[in-house]
Design a protein around this motif. Structure first.
Motif, short mmCIF file in Angstrom:
data_model
loop_
_atom_site.label_atom_id
_atom_site.label_comp_id
_atom_site.label_asym_id
_atom_site.label_seq_id
_atom_site.Cartn_x
_atom_site.Cartn_y
_atom_site.Cartn_z
N PRO A 1 4.48 1.77 -11.05
CA PRO A 1 3.34 2.04 -10.19
C PRO A 1 3.19 0.97 -9.11
CG PRO A 1 2.74 2.31 -12.49
CD PRO A 1 4.08 1.65 -12.46
N ASN A 2 2.64 1.38 -7.96
CA ASN A 2 2.44 0.47 -6.84
C ASN A 2 1.00 0.57 -6.36
OD1 ASN A 2 5.50 -0.30 -5.87
ND2 ASN A 2 5.39 1.77 -6.71
N PRO A 3 0.06 0.04 -7.13
CA PRO A 3 -1.36 0.25 -6.81
C PRO A 3 -1.78 -0.36 -5.48
CG PRO A 3 -1.10 -1.39 -8.54
CD PRO A 3 0.24 -0.75 -8.37
N LEU A 4 -1.29 -1.56 -5.13
CA LEU A 4 -1.73 -2.20 -3.89
C LEU A 4 -1.32 -1.37 -2.68
CD1 LEU A 4 -3.05 -4.51 -2.38
CD2 LEU A 4 -0.88 -5.75 -2.48
N ARG A 5 -0.03 -1.03 -2.58
CA ARG A 5 0.44 -0.25 -1.44
C ARG A 5 -0.20 1.14 -1.45
NH1 ARG A 5 6.73 0.08 0.17
NH2 ARG A 5 6.33 -2.16 0.35
N SER A 6 -0.34 1.74 -2.63
CA SER A 6 -0.93 3.08 -2.70
C SER A 6 -2.35 3.10 -2.17
CB SER A 6 -0.90 3.58 -4.15
OG SER A 6 0.44 3.73 -4.60
N ASN A 7 -3.11 2.03 -2.41
CA ASN A 7 -4.48 1.97 -1.91
C ASN A 7 -4.55 1.86 -0.39
OD1 ASN A 7 -6.90 1.85 -3.88
ND2 ASN A 7 -5.27 0.75 -4.96
N LEU A 8 -3.44 1.51 0.24
CA LEU A 8 -3.41 1.35 1.69
C LEU A 8 -2.80 2.55 2.40
CD1 LEU A 8 -2.25 -2.39 1.82
CD2 LEU A 8 -4.56 -1.50 2.12
N ILE A 9 -2.42 3.58 1.65
CA ILE A 9 -1.80 4.77 2.24
C ILE A 9 -2.73 5.96 2.07
CG2 ILE A 9 0.14 6.38 2.09
CD1 ILE A 9 1.90 4.07 1.25
N GLN A 10 -3.03 6.62 3.19
CA GLN A 10 -3.99 7.71 3.18
C GLN A 10 -3.56 8.84 2.26
OE1 GLN A 10 -4.77 9.25 7.06
NE2 GLN A 10 -6.51 10.51 6.42
N GLY A 11 -4.47 9.25 1.40
CA GLY A 11 -4.21 10.36 0.49
C GLY A 11 -4.07 9.94 -0.96
N CYS A 12 -3.57 8.72 -1.20
CA CYS A 12 -3.32 8.29 -2.57
C CYS A 12 -4.62 8.15 -3.38
CB CYS A 12 -2.56 6.96 -2.57
SG CYS A 12 -0.88 7.09 -1.91
N VAL A 13 -5.64 7.53 -2.80
CA VAL A 13 -6.91 7.36 -3.51
C VAL A 13 -7.56 8.73 -3.75
CG1 VAL A 13 -9.24 6.40 -3.36
CG2 VAL A 13 -7.28 5.04 -2.61
N GLU A 14 -7.53 9.55 -2.70
CA GLU A 14 -8.14 10.88 -2.83
C GLU A 14 -7.46 11.72 -3.91
OE1 GLU A 14 -8.81 9.31 1.31
OE2 GLU A 14 -7.16 9.37 -0.15
N ASN A 15 -6.13 11.60 -4.00
CA ASN A 15 -5.38 12.39 -4.98
C ASN A 15 -5.26 11.70 -6.32
OD1 ASN A 15 -4.86 14.42 -3.11
ND2 ASN A 15 -3.02 13.40 -2.33
N GLY A 16 -5.58 10.38 -6.36
CA GLY A 16 -5.44 9.63 -7.60
C GLY A 16 -3.99 9.51 -8.05
N ARG A 17 -3.08 9.46 -7.07
CA ARG A 17 -1.65 9.41 -7.41
C ARG A 17 -0.96 8.31 -6.63
NH1 ARG A 17 0.53 15.53 -7.06
NH2 ARG A 17 2.22 14.65 -8.31
N ASP A 18 0.07 7.74 -7.24
CA ASP A 18 0.86 6.68 -6.63
C ASP A 18 1.56 7.20 -5.38
OD1 ASP A 18 2.03 3.85 -7.38
OD2 ASP A 18 3.74 5.03 -6.68
N TYR A 19 1.88 6.26 -4.45
CA TYR A 19 2.51 6.69 -3.20
C TYR A 19 3.92 7.22 -3.42
CZ TYR A 19 5.83 2.84 -2.17
OH TYR A 19 6.88 1.98 -2.16
N LYS A 20 4.53 6.90 -4.56
CA LYS A 20 5.86 7.42 -4.87
C LYS A 20 5.79 8.69 -5.71
CE LYS A 20 8.48 3.09 -4.58
NZ LYS A 20 9.36 2.14 -5.32
N ALA A 21 4.60 9.12 -6.03
CA ALA A 21 4.43 10.29 -6.92
C ALA A 21 3.66 11.41 -6.24
CB ALA A 21 3.74 9.87 -8.20
#
Length: 259
Positions: A1-21
């Motif tokens: 998992p990549n929580p830091l980068r995922s929090n900075l990419i639009q859509g990840c927080v809204e979907n609750g999913r990692d940027y690679k998933a």
């Protein structure tokens, strides 16, 4: 998992999913095309010597490549040859603003990049092509077998960008840019980098500086996507290898980053 980068990419927080998933809004993938010029030169050589002139057969070429050109010196000299600019007695290398080989190159890139757009990633996006070689070109050349452009297996010389194979563009930077602009830059989704190398003398006069500025502006105005410029002399690089302590401030541009 990549929580830091995922929090900075639009859509990840809204979907609750990692940027690679599959979290981002866009989930595209990239596949880089390397050795574009080597491919164009090889196909242009096949077209000229096998189909246009009939000097050799495809069977002869396959035998020569399987033998890594060993014992086929005269044939290899033909396939590796490069006539003078605008001399159409032989086939031309890509990067010299010659229509036939430029058309081969543009066709190959167009077909490959267009095909990638039809394939879906496992994350739900589409694939896109590009060419960002960085410093990998020599390794690719080492891992590639013999080619119809005269390359032997293990030869590290290979195109390090969307431009010509080093040493094959002999008609000046304007001709090189004209060749590159015939490729479909608009289809490249992952960078379409052209590496240019100039000696420092070019930039030591206002005339040289203005000429380069005009060259770069024209390239982008005509649809060029990315230009990576290195300004250093071969003698300086060789001396730096021998005396690194004298060149601690030397910066070398390596097709995408500086070191």
């Amino acid at each position: 998992p990549n929580p830091l980068r995922s929090n900075l990419i639009q859509g990840c927080v809204e979907n609750g999913r990692d940027y690679k998933a599959g979290g981002p809004i866009y989930n595209h993938g990239q596949i880089l095309a390397e050795g574009i010029a080597d491919t164009a030169d090889s196909l242009a050589a096949v077209k000229h010597y096998i189909y246009d002139t009939g000097k050799y057969t495809m069977a002869q070429l396959m035998e020569a490549l399987d033998a890594d050109w060993e014992g086929y010196d005269e044939m290899r000299a033909d396939f590796a040859s490069q006539p003078k600019y605008r001399d159409f007695s032989g086939y031309h290398k890509y990067g010299n603003d010659i229509a036939d080989v430029d058309a081969v190159c543009a066709d190959v890139v167009t077909q490959f990049y267009t095909y990638l757009l039809t394939r879906r990633t496992f994350r739900g996006g589409i694939y896109g092509g590009g060419c960002s070689t960085f410093n990998r070109a020599a390794n690719y050349g080492f891992s590639t077998g013999a080619l119809p452009n005269g390359k032997r297996a293990g030869d590290t010389l290979m195109a390090d960008s969307v431009g010509a194979t080093p040493g094959r563009d002999r008609s000046g930077p304007t001709a090189l840019l004209n060749s590159v602009l015939k490729q479909p830059h608009r289809l490249a989704k992952s960078g379409h980098v052209l590496n240019l190398k100039f000696t420092p003398q070019v930039f030591r006069s206002p005339t040289g500086q203005q000429a380069f500025i005009a060259l770069a502006k024209t390239y982008f105005a005509k649809g060029g996507q990315q230009l990576s410029v290195a300004v250093v002399s071969a003698d300086e690089l060789r001396d730096a290898q021998l005396h690194p302590e004298q060149y601690e401030s030397l910066i070398v541009r390596v097709g995408g980053y500086s070191d």
